[in-house]
Design a protein around this motif. Sequence first.
Motif, PDB file in Angstrom:
ATOM      1  N   ILE A  15     -20.858  -7.527  -3.339  1.00  0.00           N
ATOM      2  CA  ILE A  15     -21.539  -8.519  -2.512  1.00  0.00           C
ATOM      3  C   ILE A  15     -23.024  -8.410  -2.820  1.00  0.00           C
ATOM      4  O   ILE A  15     -23.581  -7.314  -2.825  1.00  0.00           O
ATOM      5  N   VAL A  16     -23.662  -9.542  -3.098  1.00  0.00           N
ATOM      6  CA  VAL A  16     -25.106  -9.573  -3.301  1.00  0.00           C
ATOM      7  C   VAL A  16     -25.726 -10.055  -1.998  1.00  0.00           C
ATOM      8  O   VAL A  16     -25.352 -11.106  -1.471  1.00  0.00           O
ATOM      9  N   LEU A  17     -26.661  -9.254  -1.476  1.00  0.00           N
ATOM     10  CA  LEU A  17     -27.325  -9.558  -0.212  1.00  0.00           C
ATOM     11  C   LEU A  17     -28.817  -9.753  -0.447  1.00  0.00           C
ATOM     12  O   LEU A  17     -29.386  -9.182  -1.388  1.00  0.00           O
ATOM     13  N   LEU A  18     -29.439 -10.525   0.421  1.00  0.00           N
ATOM     14  CA  LEU A  18     -30.893 -10.688   0.422  1.00  0.00           C
ATOM     15  C   LEU A  18     -31.397 -10.174   1.752  1.00  0.00           C
ATOM     16  O   LEU A  18     -31.074 -10.743   2.804  1.00  0.00           O
ATOM     17  N   GLN A  19     -32.133  -9.081   1.721  1.00  0.00           N
ATOM     18  CA  GLN A  19     -32.652  -8.450   2.931  1.00  0.00           C
ATOM     19  C   GLN A  19     -31.555  -8.255   3.972  1.00  0.00           C
ATOM     20  O   GLN A  19     -31.722  -8.547   5.147  1.00  0.00           O
ATOM     21  N   GLY A  20     -30.397  -7.794   3.527  1.00  0.00           N
ATOM     22  CA  GLY A  20     -29.293  -7.485   4.417  1.00  0.00           C
ATOM     23  C   GLY A  20     -28.378  -8.644   4.758  1.00  0.00           C
ATOM     24  O   GLY A  20     -27.339  -8.461   5.371  1.00  0.00           O
ATOM     25  N   GLU A  21     -28.714  -9.856   4.340  1.00  0.00           N
ATOM     26  CA  GLU A  21     -27.898 -11.034   4.625  1.00  0.00           C
ATOM     27  C   GLU A  21     -27.061 -11.376   3.398  1.00  0.00           C
ATOM     28  O   GLU A  21     -27.604 -11.522   2.297  1.00  0.00           O
ATOM     29  N   PRO A  22     -25.737 -11.515   3.544  1.00  0.00           N
ATOM     30  CA  PRO A  22     -24.887 -11.802   2.385  1.00  0.00           C
ATOM     31  C   PRO A  22     -25.206 -13.153   1.751  1.00  0.00           C
ATOM     32  O   PRO A  22     -25.360 -14.150   2.441  1.00  0.00           O
ATOM     33  N   LEU A  24     -23.746 -13.895  -1.829  1.00  0.00           N
ATOM     34  CA  LEU A  24     -22.600 -14.287  -2.648  1.00  0.00           C
ATOM     35  C   LEU A  24     -21.722 -13.085  -2.956  1.00  0.00           C
ATOM     36  O   LEU A  24     -22.157 -11.951  -2.923  1.00  0.00           O
ATOM     37  N   LEU A  25     -20.492 -13.394  -3.256  1.00  0.00           N
ATOM     38  CA  LEU A  25     -19.533 -12.414  -3.733  1.00  0.00           C
ATOM     39  C   LEU A  25     -19.532 -12.534  -5.252  1.00  0.00           C
ATOM     40  O   LEU A  25     -19.255 -13.604  -5.783  1.00  0.00           O
ATOM     41  N   TRP A  26     -19.897 -11.445  -5.935  1.00  0.00           N
ATOM     42  CA  TRP A  26     -20.023 -11.497  -7.389  1.00  0.00           C
ATOM     43  C   TRP A  26     -18.650 -11.686  -8.020  1.00  0.00           C
ATOM     44  O   TRP A  26     -17.710 -10.971  -7.713  1.00  0.00           O
ATOM     45  N   ASN A  27     -18.556 -12.664  -8.879  1.00  0.00           N
ATOM     46  CA  ASN A  27     -17.320 -12.968  -9.576  1.00  0.00           C
ATOM     47  C   ASN A  27     -17.558 -12.713 -11.055  1.00  0.00           C
ATOM     48  O   ASN A  27     -18.384 -13.378 -11.672  1.00  0.00           O
ATOM     49  N   TRP A  28     -16.844 -11.747 -11.625  1.00  0.00           N
ATOM     50  CA  TRP A  28     -17.066 -11.387 -13.018  1.00  0.00           C
ATOM     51  C   TRP A  28     -16.715 -12.529 -13.968  1.00  0.00           C
ATOM     52  O   TRP A  28     -17.138 -12.525 -15.113  1.00  0.00           O
ATOM     53  N   GLN A  29     -15.941 -13.512 -13.519  1.00  0.00           N
ATOM     54  CA  GLN A  29     -15.591 -14.647 -14.378  1.00  0.00           C
ATOM     55  C   GLN A  29     -16.455 -15.873 -14.094  1.00  0.00           C
ATOM     56  O   GLN A  29     -16.195 -16.949 -14.593  1.00  0.00           O
ATOM     57  N   GLN A  30     -17.481 -15.715 -13.285  1.00  0.00           N
ATOM     58  CA  GLN A  30     -18.305 -16.868 -12.932  1.00  0.00           C
ATOM     59  C   GLN A  30     -19.100 -17.368 -14.135  1.00  0.00           C
ATOM     60  O   GLN A  30     -19.318 -16.617 -15.088  1.00  0.00           O
TER      61      GLN A  30
END
Length: 113
Positions: A15-22, A24-30
Motif C-alpha cells: 500500500i502506498v500512503l501519503l502522510q499516513g493516508e492510503p 493506492l494498492l501497488w499492482n506489479w502488473q500495472q
Amino acid sequence: MPMSSPTLIFKKAPIVLLQGEPLLLWNWQQPHPTLLHALEAKKVRIFSECRSGYCGSCRTRIRSGSVRYLTEPLAALADNECLPCCCVPEGDLDLELSGSDADMPLVREAHHA
C-alpha cells in the motif's frame, strides 16, 4: 518420512500512503512502471525534472517503508529519501507528500454510537 502438502504463500500487495493516508494498492502488473508514474497517474503533486535531465529533483522523504531501485539512482540520497522516478515499493510505503488535489480513495470512518 511423509511428504507434506504444498503450501501456497501469497505476498500482500504494498500500500502506498501519503502522510499516513492510503493512496493506492501497488499492482506489479500495472501500466505504471515506476513509483513516479503511479503518483502522477493519481494526480499527486510531485516536482520532477527527471525527464529533462535534472536527476534528484523528484527526491521524496520516506516516512516509513522501503523501495527497490529499478536503475541505480544518480543523485545522492539520505537513508529516508527515495527517487520515485526509478523505484518501486518493497512493501507498504508512506511518503511525505501532500494528498491535496490527488485522486485519493474515499476512506470511511467508523462512527460509534
